[in-house]
Design a protein around this motif. Structure first.
Motif, PDB file in Angstrom:
ATOM      1  N   THR A   1      33.036  16.951  17.295  1.00 32.30           N
ATOM      2  CA  THR A   1      33.962  16.582  18.368  1.00 32.30           C
ATOM      3  C   THR A   1      34.464  15.159  18.188  1.00 32.30           C
ATOM      4  O   THR A   1      35.663  14.899  18.259  1.00 32.30           O
TER       5      THR A   1
ATOM      6  N   TYR B   1      38.940  19.759  22.655  1.00 29.08           N
ATOM      7  CA  TYR B   1      38.124  20.065  23.811  1.00 29.08           C
ATOM      8  C   TYR B   1      36.773  19.384  23.718  1.00 29.08           C
ATOM      9  O   TYR B   1      36.113  19.458  22.705  1.00 29.08           O
ATOM     10  N   ALA B   2      36.387  18.749  24.772  1.00 27.96           N
ATOM     11  CA  ALA B   2      35.028  18.262  24.916  1.00 27.96           C
ATOM     12  C   ALA B   2      34.367  19.293  25.822  1.00 27.96           C
ATOM     13  O   ALA B   2      34.352  19.154  27.037  1.00 27.96           O
ATOM     14  N   ASN B   3      33.911  20.395  25.231  1.00 29.20           N
ATOM     15  CA  ASN B   3      33.341  21.501  25.993  1.00 29.20           C
ATOM     16  C   ASN B   3      32.023  21.095  26.596  1.00 29.20           C
ATOM     17  O   ASN B   3      31.120  20.706  25.876  1.00 29.20           O
ATOM     18  N   SER B   4      31.948  21.201  27.902  1.00 27.58           N
ATOM     19  CA  SER B   4      30.745  20.796  28.560  1.00 27.58           C
ATOM     20  C   SER B   4      30.842  20.976  30.053  1.00 27.58           C
ATOM     21  O   SER B   4      31.897  21.250  30.573  1.00 27.58           O
ATOM     22  N   GLN B   5      29.728  20.852  30.746  1.00 27.18           N
ATOM     23  CA  GLN B   5      29.710  20.796  32.204  1.00 27.18           C
ATOM     24  C   GLN B   5      28.317  20.516  32.700  1.00 27.18           C
ATOM     25  O   GLN B   5      27.348  20.964  32.132  1.00 27.18           O
TER      26      GLN B   5
ATOM     27  N   ALA C   1      29.164  15.556  27.577  1.00 25.16           N
ATOM     28  CA  ALA C   1      29.961  16.510  26.804  1.00 25.16           C
ATOM     29  C   ALA C   1      29.080  17.125  25.739  1.00 25.16           C
ATOM     30  O   ALA C   1      28.606  16.429  24.863  1.00 25.16           O
TER      31      ALA C   1
ATOM     32  N   SER D   1      28.982  20.126  31.116  1.00 23.28           N
ATOM     33  CA  SER D   1      30.392  19.798  31.248  1.00 23.28           C
ATOM     34  C   SER D   1      30.610  18.909  32.461  1.00 23.28           C
ATOM     35  O   SER D   1      29.983  19.102  33.485  1.00 23.28           O
TER      36      SER D   1
ATOM     37  N   VAL E   1      39.013  18.631  28.411  1.00 31.00           N
ATOM     38  CA  VAL E   1      37.645  19.066  28.692  1.00 31.00           C
ATOM     39  C   VAL E   1      37.689  20.487  29.218  1.00 31.00           C
ATOM     40  O   VAL E   1      38.683  20.924  29.793  1.00 31.00           O
TER      41      VAL E   1
ATOM     42  N   TYR F   1      32.297  11.555  36.188  1.00 30.38           N
ATOM     43  CA  TYR F   1      32.178  10.568  35.119  1.00 30.38           C
ATOM     44  C   TYR F   1      31.492   9.314  35.626  1.00 30.38           C
ATOM     45  O   TYR F   1      31.199   9.192  36.823  1.00 30.38           O
TER      46      TYR F   1
END
Length: 172
Positions: free
Chosen positions: A20, A33-37, A88, A93, A128, A153
């Motif tokens: 990433t 994409y910063a895939n996350s949660q 991330a 995410s 994201v 954040y």
């Protein structure tokens, strides 16, 4: 649900983070994409943020049918004078959503690997995706759907905060 051996649980998140960061540093690559949660909430959150905005919020896949499982994608713009950080990774995410109608949110056991924070410098933007691995968004019925996306954040001074942006999409 994700199953992995001990070494894979450590190597895969590190590898995903390296890939990433490498892709985000290359010029000319637009939608990364910063895939996350994260499913963690903080009582000290603040919805009146300055300098950070969400734009281009939409479901993925873009054309949803009733019964489809989906993610939410948003572009985070850091127009603040300092960097922001957020989780991330493969399991986490910073982006979550609430839906007024036509969608059910289900919670399952997700993966537990942790990822280092992602830093977004002033003047930069990144896409994201959410939800986390322990949350499923599923379209229930056709129609126009009203929702709110929330991005969590941390400021450079350490303040935990968030920004919420409403959006509308259609389920076919």
């Amino acid at each position: 649900m994700q199953f992995c051996k001990a070494k894979q649980c450590i190597i895969l998140p590190v590898l995903a983070t390296i890939i990433t960061f490498t892709l985000l540093s290359l010029p000319g690559l637009g939608n990364q994409y910063a895939n996350s949660q994260s499913n963690e909430t903080n009582s000290a959150t603040n919805t009146t943020s300055t300098g950070v905005e969400l734009k281009d919020i939409h479901p993925s896949p873009l054309y949803l049918k009733s019964g489809s499982k989906f993610q939410i994608i948003a572009t985070v713009v850091n127009d603040s004078p300092s960097k922001i950080t957020f989780t991330a990774g493969v399991c986490d995410s910073p982006l979550s959503a609430q839906f007024l109608n036509n969608v059910v949110i289900r919670y399952i056991q997700g993966c537990t690997a942790t990822s280092p924070p992602f830093e977004l410098e002033p003047g930069k933007e990144v896409s994201v995706a959410g939800p986390s691995s322990d949350t499923i968004y599923q379209a229930l019925a056709a129609g126009q759907t009203t929702a709110s996306a929330t991005f969590h954040y941390q400021t450079e001074s350490g303040q935990v905060t968030n920004i919420t942006q409403p959006f509308v999409f259609t389920i076919g």
